[in-house]
Design a protein around this motif. Structure first.
Motif, PDB file in Angstrom:
ATOM      1  N   GLU A  44       8.804  -3.654   4.873  1.00  0.00           N
ATOM      2  CA  GLU A  44       8.197  -2.574   5.643  1.00  0.00           C
ATOM      3  C   GLU A  44       6.775  -2.986   5.982  1.00  0.00           C
ATOM      4  OE1 GLU A  44       9.644   1.687   4.462  1.00  0.00           O
ATOM      5  OE2 GLU A  44       9.000   0.608   2.660  1.00  0.00           O
ATOM      6  N   GLN A  45       6.337  -2.622   7.188  1.00  0.00           N
ATOM      7  CA  GLN A  45       4.967  -2.903   7.590  1.00  0.00           C
ATOM      8  C   GLN A  45       4.368  -1.642   8.194  1.00  0.00           C
ATOM      9  OE1 GLN A  45       5.711  -6.349  10.155  1.00  0.00           O
ATOM     10  NE2 GLN A  45       4.640  -7.581   8.618  1.00  0.00           N
ATOM     11  N   TRP A  46       3.083  -1.422   7.926  1.00  0.00           N
ATOM     12  CA  TRP A  46       2.371  -0.277   8.447  1.00  0.00           C
ATOM     13  C   TRP A  46       1.278  -0.770   9.385  1.00  0.00           C
ATOM     14  CZ3 TRP A  46       4.290  -0.831   3.622  1.00  0.00           C
ATOM     15  CH2 TRP A  46       5.111   0.179   3.141  1.00  0.00           C
ATOM     16  N   LEU A  47       1.118  -0.076  10.519  1.00  0.00           N
ATOM     17  CA  LEU A  47       0.160  -0.478  11.542  1.00  0.00           C
ATOM     18  C   LEU A  47      -1.017   0.479  11.620  1.00  0.00           C
ATOM     19  CD1 LEU A  47       2.618  -1.290  14.472  1.00  0.00           C
ATOM     20  CD2 LEU A  47       1.545  -2.914  12.899  1.00  0.00           C
ATOM     21  N   HIS A  48      -2.182  -0.074  11.938  1.00  0.00           N
ATOM     22  CA  HIS A  48      -3.391   0.701  12.233  1.00  0.00           C
ATOM     23  C   HIS A  48      -4.062   0.005  13.406  1.00  0.00           C
ATOM     24  CE1 HIS A  48      -6.938   3.157  11.711  1.00  0.00           C
ATOM     25  NE2 HIS A  48      -7.688   2.071  11.630  1.00  0.00           N
ATOM     26  N   LYS A  49      -4.199   0.714  14.502  1.00  0.00           N
ATOM     27  CA  LYS A  49      -4.809   0.169  15.719  1.00  0.00           C
ATOM     28  C   LYS A  49      -4.151  -1.138  16.154  1.00  0.00           C
ATOM     29  CE  LYS A  49      -9.239   2.400  15.085  1.00  0.00           C
ATOM     30  NZ  LYS A  49     -10.687   2.244  14.961  1.00  0.00           N
ATOM     31  N   GLY A  50      -2.818  -1.164  16.069  1.00  0.00           N
ATOM     32  CA  GLY A  50      -2.056  -2.310  16.544  1.00  0.00           C
ATOM     33  C   GLY A  50      -2.001  -3.503  15.604  1.00  0.00           C
ATOM     34  N   ARG A  51      -2.573  -3.373  14.409  1.00  0.00           N
ATOM     35  CA  ARG A  51      -2.556  -4.479  13.433  1.00  0.00           C
ATOM     36  C   ARG A  51      -1.813  -4.048  12.176  1.00  0.00           C
ATOM     37  NH1 ARG A  51      -8.327  -6.540  12.072  1.00  0.00           N
ATOM     38  NH2 ARG A  51      -7.077  -7.957  10.813  1.00  0.00           N
ATOM     39  N   VAL A  52      -1.084  -4.981  11.593  1.00  0.00           N
ATOM     40  CA  VAL A  52      -0.409  -4.705  10.325  1.00  0.00           C
ATOM     41  C   VAL A  52      -1.476  -4.634   9.238  1.00  0.00           C
ATOM     42  CG1 VAL A  52       1.202  -5.586   8.607  1.00  0.00           C
ATOM     43  CG2 VAL A  52       1.711  -5.863  11.035  1.00  0.00           C
ATOM     44  N   TYR A  53      -1.559  -3.496   8.552  1.00  0.00           N
ATOM     45  CA  TYR A  53      -2.536  -3.368   7.484  1.00  0.00           C
ATOM     46  C   TYR A  53      -1.896  -3.328   6.099  1.00  0.00           C
ATOM     47  CZ  TYR A  53      -1.627   1.677   7.074  1.00  0.00           C
ATOM     48  OH  TYR A  53      -1.042   2.898   6.874  1.00  0.00           O
ATOM     49  N   ALA A  54      -0.586  -3.119   6.028  1.00  0.00           N
ATOM     50  CA  ALA A  54       0.095  -3.116   4.733  1.00  0.00           C
ATOM     51  C   ALA A  54       1.522  -3.618   4.925  1.00  0.00           C
ATOM     52  CB  ALA A  54       0.114  -1.721   4.132  1.00  0.00           C
ATOM     53  N   THR A  55       1.984  -4.349   3.926  1.00  0.00           N
ATOM     54  CA  THR A  55       3.344  -4.878   3.926  1.00  0.00           C
ATOM     55  C   THR A  55       3.944  -4.635   2.557  1.00  0.00           C
ATOM     56  OG1 THR A  55       2.709  -6.625   5.468  1.00  0.00           O
ATOM     57  CG2 THR A  55       4.767  -6.939   4.277  1.00  0.00           C
ATOM     58  N   GLY A  56       5.191  -4.223   2.552  1.00  0.00           N
ATOM     59  CA  GLY A  56       5.899  -4.027   1.294  1.00  0.00           C
ATOM     60  C   GLY A  56       7.275  -4.665   1.352  1.00  0.00           C
ATOM     61  N   TRP A  57       7.633  -5.388   0.297  1.00  0.00           N
ATOM     62  CA  TRP A  57       8.959  -5.984   0.136  1.00  0.00           C
ATOM     63  C   TRP A  57       9.643  -5.270  -1.017  1.00  0.00           C
ATOM     64  CZ3 TRP A  57      10.648  -9.894   3.342  1.00  0.00           C
ATOM     65  CH2 TRP A  57       9.686 -10.501   4.134  1.00  0.00           C
ATOM     66  N   ALA A  58      10.921  -4.914  -0.820  1.00  0.00           N
ATOM     67  CA  ALA A  58      11.659  -4.186  -1.858  1.00  0.00           C
ATOM     68  C   ALA A  58      13.129  -4.586  -1.812  1.00  0.00           C
ATOM     69  CB  ALA A  58      11.537  -2.685  -1.642  1.00  0.00           C
ATOM     70  N   PHE A  59      13.831  -4.378  -2.936  1.00  0.00           N
ATOM     71  CA  PHE A  59      15.274  -4.555  -2.917  1.00  0.00           C
ATOM     72  C   PHE A  59      15.869  -3.489  -2.003  1.00  0.00           C
ATOM     73  CE2 PHE A  59      14.504  -6.576  -7.119  1.00  0.00           C
ATOM     74  CZ  PHE A  59      15.043  -7.819  -6.818  1.00  0.00           C
ATOM     75  N   ALA A  60      16.716  -3.916  -1.070  1.00  0.00           N
ATOM     76  CA  ALA A  60      17.279  -2.996  -0.076  1.00  0.00           C
ATOM     77  C   ALA A  60      18.236  -1.988  -0.697  1.00  0.00           C
ATOM     78  CB  ALA A  60      17.986  -3.786   1.019  1.00  0.00           C
TER      79      ALA A  60
END
Length: 56
Positions: free
Chosen positions: A9-25
């Motif tokens: 999962e990635q979260w955007l702020h002003k068009g830039r990825v500011y957080a990334t999370g990897w998890a077991f699906a």
């Protein structure tokens, strides 16, 4: 190598990825969570750090 599916999962702020999370699906159990300190808004950075995200 992992034998279970992983999601990202990635979260955007002003068009830039500011957080990334990897998890077991299959379970949603987190593997790695990180925040780009230069891209995240201060209030979001603090909130994500409280729930286990690491600064990068």
């Amino acid at each position: 190598m992992l034998s279970r599916p992983v999601s990202r999962e990635q979260w955007l702020h002003k068009g830039r990825v500011y957080a990334t999370g990897w998890a077991f699906a299959d379970t949603g159990e987190p593997l790695v969570r990180s925040i780009d300190n230069t891209a995240a808004a201060h209030n979001r950075r603090q909130a994500l750090m409280r729930v286990g995200f690491w600064l990068t």
